[in-house]
Design a protein around this motif. Structure first.
Motif, PDB file in Angstrom:
ATOM      1  N   GLU A  79       1.526   5.326 -10.318  1.00  0.00           N
ATOM      2  CA  GLU A  79       1.091   6.330  -9.555  1.00  0.00           C
ATOM      3  C   GLU A  79       1.032   6.410  -7.948  1.00  0.00           C
ATOM      4  OE1 GLU A  79      -2.568   8.441 -10.928  1.00  0.00           O
ATOM      5  OE2 GLU A  79      -1.892   7.820 -13.033  1.00  0.00           O
ATOM      6  N   GLY A  80       0.648   5.333  -7.446  1.00  0.00           N
ATOM      7  CA  GLY A  80       0.349   5.075  -6.199  1.00  0.00           C
ATOM      8  C   GLY A  80       1.647   5.113  -5.434  1.00  0.00           C
ATOM      9  N   GLN A  81       2.524   4.480  -5.880  1.00  0.00           N
ATOM     10  CA  GLN A  81       3.954   4.203  -5.522  1.00  0.00           C
ATOM     11  C   GLN A  81       4.708   5.380  -5.524  1.00  0.00           C
ATOM     12  OE1 GLN A  81       5.778   0.385  -5.935  1.00  0.00           O
ATOM     13  NE2 GLN A  81       4.175  -0.726  -4.930  1.00  0.00           N
ATOM     14  N   ALA A  82       4.521   5.951  -6.785  1.00  0.00           N
ATOM     15  CA  ALA A  82       5.267   7.349  -7.155  1.00  0.00           C
ATOM     16  C   ALA A  82       5.048   8.139  -6.045  1.00  0.00           C
ATOM     17  CB  ALA A  82       5.315   7.800  -8.287  1.00  0.00           C
ATOM     18  N   GLY A  83       3.629   8.325  -5.741  1.00  0.00           N
ATOM     19  CA  GLY A  83       3.147   9.350  -4.838  1.00  0.00           C
ATOM     20  C   GLY A  83       3.640   8.936  -3.384  1.00  0.00           C
ATOM     21  N   ALA A  84       3.613   7.758  -3.184  1.00  0.00           N
ATOM     22  CA  ALA A  84       4.108   7.459  -1.773  1.00  0.00           C
ATOM     23  C   ALA A  84       5.550   7.702  -1.650  1.00  0.00           C
ATOM     24  CB  ALA A  84       3.859   5.788  -1.396  1.00  0.00           C
TER      25      ALA A  84
ATOM     26  N   GLY B 293      20.465  12.882  -0.052  1.00  0.00           N
ATOM     27  CA  GLY B 293      19.352  12.548  -0.988  1.00  0.00           C
ATOM     28  C   GLY B 293      18.929  11.010  -0.832  1.00  0.00           C
ATOM     29  N   ILE B 294      18.129  10.844  -1.561  1.00  0.00           N
ATOM     30  CA  ILE B 294      17.619   9.465  -1.698  1.00  0.00           C
ATOM     31  C   ILE B 294      17.533   8.854  -3.107  1.00  0.00           C
ATOM     32  CG2 ILE B 294      16.090   9.820   0.124  1.00  0.00           C
ATOM     33  CD1 ILE B 294      13.970   8.864  -1.600  1.00  0.00           C
ATOM     34  N   LYS B 295      18.051   7.548  -3.413  1.00  0.00           N
ATOM     35  CA  LYS B 295      17.739   6.792  -4.620  1.00  0.00           C
ATOM     36  C   LYS B 295      17.244   5.523  -4.458  1.00  0.00           C
ATOM     37  CE  LYS B 295      20.340   4.597  -8.347  1.00  0.00           C
ATOM     38  NZ  LYS B 295      21.558   4.054  -9.040  1.00  0.00           N
ATOM     39  N   PRO B 296      15.947   5.276  -5.088  1.00  0.00           N
ATOM     40  CA  PRO B 296      15.151   4.151  -4.962  1.00  0.00           C
ATOM     41  C   PRO B 296      15.900   3.005  -5.529  1.00  0.00           C
ATOM     42  CG  PRO B 296      13.812   5.905  -5.318  1.00  0.00           C
ATOM     43  CD  PRO B 296      14.870   6.549  -5.622  1.00  0.00           C
ATOM     44  N   HIS B 297      15.976   1.810  -4.994  1.00  0.00           N
ATOM     45  CA  HIS B 297      16.766   0.735  -5.714  1.00  0.00           C
ATOM     46  C   HIS B 297      15.688  -0.212  -6.426  1.00  0.00           C
ATOM     47  CE1 HIS B 297      19.137  -2.967  -5.417  1.00  0.00           C
ATOM     48  NE2 HIS B 297      18.024  -3.664  -4.979  1.00  0.00           N
ATOM     49  N   GLY B 298      16.439  -0.943  -7.581  1.00  0.00           N
ATOM     50  CA  GLY B 298      15.833  -2.045  -8.168  1.00  0.00           C
ATOM     51  C   GLY B 298      14.465  -1.931  -8.445  1.00  0.00           C
ATOM     52  N   ALA B 299      13.417  -2.788  -8.202  1.00  0.00           N
ATOM     53  CA  ALA B 299      12.099  -3.074  -8.612  1.00  0.00           C
ATOM     54  C   ALA B 299      11.441  -1.574  -8.166  1.00  0.00           C
ATOM     55  CB  ALA B 299      11.361  -4.149  -7.945  1.00  0.00           C
ATOM     56  N   LEU B 300      11.683  -1.078  -7.092  1.00  0.00           N
ATOM     57  CA  LEU B 300      10.974   0.217  -6.794  1.00  0.00           C
ATOM     58  C   LEU B 300      11.346   1.328  -7.620  1.00  0.00           C
ATOM     59  CD1 LEU B 300       9.315   1.746  -4.765  1.00  0.00           C
ATOM     60  CD2 LEU B 300      11.319   2.171  -3.136  1.00  0.00           C
ATOM     61  N   TYR B 301      12.551   1.477  -8.040  1.00  0.00           N
ATOM     62  CA  TYR B 301      13.200   2.343  -8.956  1.00  0.00           C
ATOM     63  C   TYR B 301      12.207   2.451 -10.180  1.00  0.00           C
ATOM     64  CZ  TYR B 301      16.580   5.470 -11.747  1.00  0.00           C
ATOM     65  OH  TYR B 301      17.301   6.229 -12.268  1.00  0.00           O
ATOM     66  N   SER B 302      12.132   0.951 -10.671  1.00  0.00           N
ATOM     67  CA  SER B 302      11.124   0.784 -11.918  1.00  0.00           C
ATOM     68  C   SER B 302       9.808   1.199 -11.977  1.00  0.00           C
ATOM     69  CB  SER B 302      11.644  -0.540 -12.476  1.00  0.00           C
ATOM     70  OG  SER B 302      13.041  -0.871 -12.730  1.00  0.00           O
ATOM     71  N   ALA B 303       9.468   0.717 -10.660  1.00  0.00           N
ATOM     72  CA  ALA B 303       7.925   0.882 -10.440  1.00  0.00           C
ATOM     73  C   ALA B 303       7.454   2.159 -10.392  1.00  0.00           C
ATOM     74  CB  ALA B 303       7.470   0.137  -9.033  1.00  0.00           C
ATOM     75  N   ILE B 304       8.373   3.251  -9.715  1.00  0.00           N
ATOM     76  CA  ILE B 304       7.765   4.578  -9.580  1.00  0.00           C
ATOM     77  C   ILE B 304       7.943   5.392 -10.912  1.00  0.00           C
ATOM     78  CG2 ILE B 304       8.020   4.447  -7.049  1.00  0.00           C
ATOM     79  CD1 ILE B 304      10.695   5.946  -7.431  1.00  0.00           C
TER      80      ILE B 304
ATOM     81  N   SER C  83       0.868  -1.037  -0.060  1.00  0.00           N
ATOM     82  CA  SER C  83      -0.267   0.099  -0.130  1.00  0.00           C
ATOM     83  C   SER C  83       0.817   1.364  -0.233  1.00  0.00           C
ATOM     84  CB  SER C  83      -0.894   0.122   1.258  1.00  0.00           C
ATOM     85  OG  SER C  83      -0.034   0.149   2.383  1.00  0.00           O
ATOM     86  N   PRO C  84       0.381   2.355  -0.587  1.00  0.00           N
ATOM     87  CA  PRO C  84       0.948   3.808  -0.583  1.00  0.00           C
ATOM     88  C   PRO C  84       1.424   4.042   0.916  1.00  0.00           C
ATOM     89  CG  PRO C  84      -0.559   3.792  -2.313  1.00  0.00           C
ATOM     90  CD  PRO C  84      -0.740   2.503  -1.502  1.00  0.00           C
ATOM     91  N   ALA C  85       0.672   3.934   1.956  1.00  0.00           N
ATOM     92  CA  ALA C  85       0.833   4.331   3.078  1.00  0.00           C
ATOM     93  C   ALA C  85       1.828   3.563   3.795  1.00  0.00           C
ATOM     94  CB  ALA C  85      -0.205   3.983   4.003  1.00  0.00           C
ATOM     95  N   ASP C  86       2.016   2.252   3.465  1.00  0.00           N
ATOM     96  CA  ASP C  86       3.162   1.322   3.825  1.00  0.00           C
ATOM     97  C   ASP C  86       4.365   1.737   3.289  1.00  0.00           C
ATOM     98  OD1 ASP C  86       1.556  -0.180   5.799  1.00  0.00           O
ATOM     99  OD2 ASP C  86       1.344  -1.926   4.481  1.00  0.00           O
ATOM    100  N   LEU C  87       4.394   1.897   2.057  1.00  0.00           N
ATOM    101  CA  LEU C  87       5.699   2.425   1.263  1.00  0.00           C
ATOM    102  C   LEU C  87       6.123   3.691   1.718  1.00  0.00           C
ATOM    103  CD1 LEU C  87       7.797   1.863  -0.810  1.00  0.00           C
ATOM    104  CD2 LEU C  87       6.176   2.785  -2.605  1.00  0.00           C
TER     105      LEU C  87
END
Length: 256
Positions: free
Chosen positions: A127-132, A112-123, A84-88
């Motif tokens: 929409e939900g995870q990018a917003g999270a 700063g932050i850099k997302p990794h792996g599958a999260l980087y690809s997903a966002i 869920s976006p809230a959990d992310l």
């Protein structure tokens, strides 16, 4: 007036270990890069590993970013998790907070932050995870920049929220025609030949783009270039990239 040579940040994903297990040679990579993305408990990284990485970055004057990921140690953060976006949002806050605390203990800061792996690809499109992820950055104070791919949905959301975005390219990954990365599940998605990796790095730095596997041109107006620390022969590849870029007059400076 003589044009200034390109200015580029070289980053690598480091601290990707847990206990006595490690994915790469962090010390050797720190001789090459200007920014280190340090794993902070999602896909890798326990307290001891984080402290060692942070301490090494501080000693070398290398900028430090939080390499946040899905909570997926078993899959190394390379599996999409439909959380869920809230959990992310909470995951990003906790992971960044852990690295910030360790950085404070070692007399330095997370830039700063850099997302990794599958999260980087997903966002890039989810929409939900990018917003999270953007929501987490806002709740962390809104001052930490985000490293993202050109054209990614999270880039748009971050800009709308007033979050600084540093655009990133990859020296050792094959691009698709839409500017996204070829999935690792496909053959040839990762470049491992030093000549090919160095050539793509120079193309991105000097010409602001790269060729896809089919020969199409992809625009990549990036400020930072990733050198994966867990690719086979990563250290040799990193040195090949740095040498090629230095020979072309590229200047190096952390983007964050």
């Amino acid at each position: 007036m003589t044009a200034q040579p390109p200015l580029l940040d070289l980053n690598a994903d480091l601290g990707e270990g847990f206990g006595d297990w490690s994915m790469g040679d962090d010390e050797a990579m720190l001789d090459v890069v200007t920014t280190a993305n340090v794993a902070c408990g999602g896909h890798a990284g326990d307290p001891r590993t984080m402290r060692a990485a942070v301490r090494a970055c501080r000693a070398r004057g290398v900028a430090l970013t939080a390499h946040v990921a899905y909570p997926d140690l078993q899959g190394f953060g390379r599996r999409f998790l439909d959380i869920s976006p809230a959990d992310l949002t909470d995951q990003v806050i906790v992971q960044v907070g852990a690295l910030q605390a360790m950085a404070r203990a070692e007399g330095t800061t997370v830039r700063g932050i850099k997302p990794h792996g599958a999260l980087y690809s997903a966002i890039a499109s989810h929409e939900g995870q990018a917003g999270a992820v953007v929501r987490a950055l806002v709740e962390l104070g809104g001052e930490l920049p985000l490293v993202a791919a050109p054209g990614a949905l999270v880039w748009q959301f971050a800009q709308e929220a007033g979050i600084e975005v540093v655009l990133e390219g990859f020296a050792d990954r094959v691009y698709l025609a839409d500017g996204t990365l070829t999935p690792r599940s496909r053959p040839g998605a990762v470049l491992t030949d030093p000549e090919a990796v160095a050539a793509q790095a120079l193309s991105i730095a000097a010409e602001r783009g790269a060729r896809t596997a089919e020969g199409r041109w992809v625009e990549l107006p990036v400020r930072t270039l990733c050198l994966h620390g867990d690719t086979p022969g990563a250290v040799a590849l990193a040195h090949a990239v740095r040498s090629r870029l230095e020979a072309a007059g590229v200047r190096f400076e952390a983007a964050l």
